[in-house]
Design an enzyme around this catalytic site. Sequence first.
Site, PDB file in Angstrom:
ATOM      1  N   ARG A 239      11.891  -6.145   4.326  1.00 27.31           N
ATOM      2  CA  ARG A 239      11.755  -4.767   4.823  1.00 27.31           C
ATOM      3  C   ARG A 239      12.372  -4.642   6.214  1.00 27.31           C
ATOM      4  NH1 ARG A 239       5.847  -2.019   4.780  1.00 27.31           N
ATOM      5  NH2 ARG A 239       5.513  -3.326   6.601  1.00 27.31           N
TER       6      ARG A 239
ATOM      7  N   ARG B 156      -9.221   0.817   9.742  1.00 28.72           N
ATOM      8  CA  ARG B 156      -8.613  -0.454  10.137  1.00 28.72           C
ATOM      9  C   ARG B 156      -9.604  -1.370  10.862  1.00 28.72           C
ATOM     10  NH1 ARG B 156      -3.005   0.421   9.219  1.00 28.72           N
ATOM     11  NH2 ARG B 156      -1.737  -1.149  10.243  1.00 28.72           N
TER      12      ARG B 156
ATOM     13  N   ARG C 183       0.336  -9.027  13.512  1.00 32.10           N
ATOM     14  CA  ARG C 183      -0.334  -7.992  12.707  1.00 32.10           C
ATOM     15  C   ARG C 183      -1.275  -8.622  11.676  1.00 32.10           C
ATOM     16  NH1 ARG C 183       4.435  -4.950  10.323  1.00 32.10           N
ATOM     17  NH2 ARG C 183       2.957  -3.456   9.486  1.00 32.10           N
TER      18      ARG C 183
ATOM     19  N   LYS D 121       0.830  -1.223   0.000  1.00 35.03           N
ATOM     20  CA  LYS D 121       0.000   0.000   0.000  1.00 35.03           C
ATOM     21  C   LYS D 121       0.858   1.265   0.000  1.00 35.03           C
ATOM     22  CE  LYS D 121      -2.207  -0.594   3.882  1.00 35.03           C
ATOM     23  NZ  LYS D 121      -1.615  -1.826   4.417  1.00 35.03           N
TER      24      LYS D 121
ATOM     25  N   ARG E 221      12.297  -1.824  10.796  1.00 36.06           N
ATOM     26  CA  ARG E 221      11.059  -1.514  11.519  1.00 36.06           C
ATOM     27  C   ARG E 221      10.798  -2.588  12.565  1.00 36.06           C
ATOM     28  NH1 ARG E 221       5.794   0.101   7.979  1.00 36.06           N
ATOM     29  NH2 ARG E 221       4.744  -0.951   9.693  1.00 36.06           N
TER      30      ARG E 221
HETATM   31  P1  AMP Z   1       1.122   0.579   9.089  1.00 38.04           P
HETATM   32  O1  AMP Z   1       2.312   1.389   8.725  1.00 38.04           O
HETATM   33  O2  AMP Z   1      -0.140   1.054   8.408  1.00 38.04           O
HETATM   34  O3  AMP Z   1       1.334  -0.907   8.942  1.00 38.04           O
HETATM   35  O4  AMP Z   1       0.855   0.845  10.648  1.00 38.04           O
HETATM   36  C1  AMP Z   1       1.818   0.501  11.636  1.00 38.04           C
HETATM   37  C2  AMP Z   1       1.145   0.409  12.990  1.00 38.04           C
HETATM   38  O5  AMP Z   1       0.564   1.671  13.324  1.00 38.04           O
HETATM   39  C3  AMP Z   1      -0.012  -0.577  13.075  1.00 38.04           C
HETATM   40  O6  AMP Z   1       0.412  -1.906  13.316  1.00 38.04           O
HETATM   41  C4  AMP Z   1      -0.808  -0.009  14.245  1.00 38.04           C
HETATM   42  O7  AMP Z   1      -0.179  -0.287  15.483  1.00 38.04           O
HETATM   43  C5  AMP Z   1      -0.678   1.497  14.006  1.00 38.04           C
HETATM   44  N1  AMP Z   1      -1.768   1.995  13.136  1.00 38.04           N
HETATM   45  C6  AMP Z   1      -1.656   2.504  11.864  1.00 38.04           C
HETATM   46  N2  AMP Z   1      -2.849   2.886  11.382  1.00 38.04           N
HETATM   47  C7  AMP Z   1      -3.759   2.605  12.364  1.00 38.04           C
HETATM   48  C8  AMP Z   1      -5.168   2.734  12.479  1.00 38.04           C
HETATM   49  N3  AMP Z   1      -5.918   3.207  11.451  1.00 38.04           N
HETATM   50  N4  AMP Z   1      -5.747   2.356  13.646  1.00 38.04           N
HETATM   51  C9  AMP Z   1      -5.018   1.866  14.665  1.00 38.04           C
HETATM   52  N5  AMP Z   1      -3.692   1.687  14.624  1.00 38.04           N
HETATM   53  C10 AMP Z   1      -3.055   2.045  13.485  1.00 38.04           C
END
Ligand code: AMP
Length: 195
Positions: free
Chosen positions: A127, A88, A144, A13, A133
Site C-alpha cells: 500500500r 481505538r 502503529r 477494514k 501513505r
Molecule cells: P487509519 O486509516 O484508521 O489507519 O487511521 C490513520 C491514522 O489516523 C491513525 O494512525 C491515527 O493517527 C489517526 N486515527 C484514525 N482513527 C483514530 C481514532 N479513532 N482515534 C485516534 N486517532 C485516530
Amino acid sequence: MRLVLLGAPGSGKGTQAARLRAALGVPHISTGDLLRAAVAAGTPLGQKAKAVMDAGHLVSDDIVLGMLEQRLAQPDARAGFILDGYPRNLAQVQALDALLARMRQPLDAVIKLRVPSAVIIARTELRHRAEGRADDDPATVRKRLAVYAQQTAPVAEHYTRAGTLRLVDGVGTLDEVFARIMAALGEAPAAAAAR
Ligand code: AMP
C-alpha cells in the site's frame, strides 16, 4: 445495520467496509479518512492532527469524537453505518456507547478481522508503494502495530466480554473475507467467535 469493524492497521477494514457499504446500503465512516480529509483541506484541526498521524500515534480523543459526532449527525447515517477505525481505545468505547445511547442507536454487531503481523507488514508495504501513505512506511507501521496492541486490543476484549464480538479470519481473497463477514453477520455471535 450499525456495525463496528475492528482490526489492526492493514487488516483490510477499509477495503471490506467499502464492499459492505454497497451490500448493506449504509455509509462507511472511517475516522482515518475523516482525519485525512481534514489534513488535505488544511483545516486547523487537520494541521494539528497531521504530525500525530505521520508519527503513527493516536489523535486526541476529543478531536476524533467531535468529527465522528458531526458525521453521525448527517442524514445518511440515520439508516445505520459501518464504523472503521473507531473506537481505538477504551475511552473511545465509553464515548461511543454514550453517544449511541443518546442517539438511541445501539450497535448491532462488532466484527474483528484477524490477520497475522507478517501479513499486515507485507500488505502495508504494498500500500505504501501504491498509495504513498506516509504512515505506511515500515518503521511507522511497526509503531502503529505497537499502539494497536497496547491501546486497541483491549477494545476487542471489551466487546468479547460484552458478547458482541464476532471474529473473522482476514486472510484470503477480498471475496473470501467479504463472504466470511456476511456469514458472521447472519450468525449467532457465539458460534462465529468459537471458530
Ligand atoms: P487509519 O486509516 O484508521 O489507519 O487511521 C490513520 C491514522 O489516523 C491513525 O494512525 C491515527 O493517527 C489517526 N486515527 C484514525 N482513527 C483514530 C481514532 N479513532 N482515534 C485516534 N486517532 C485516530
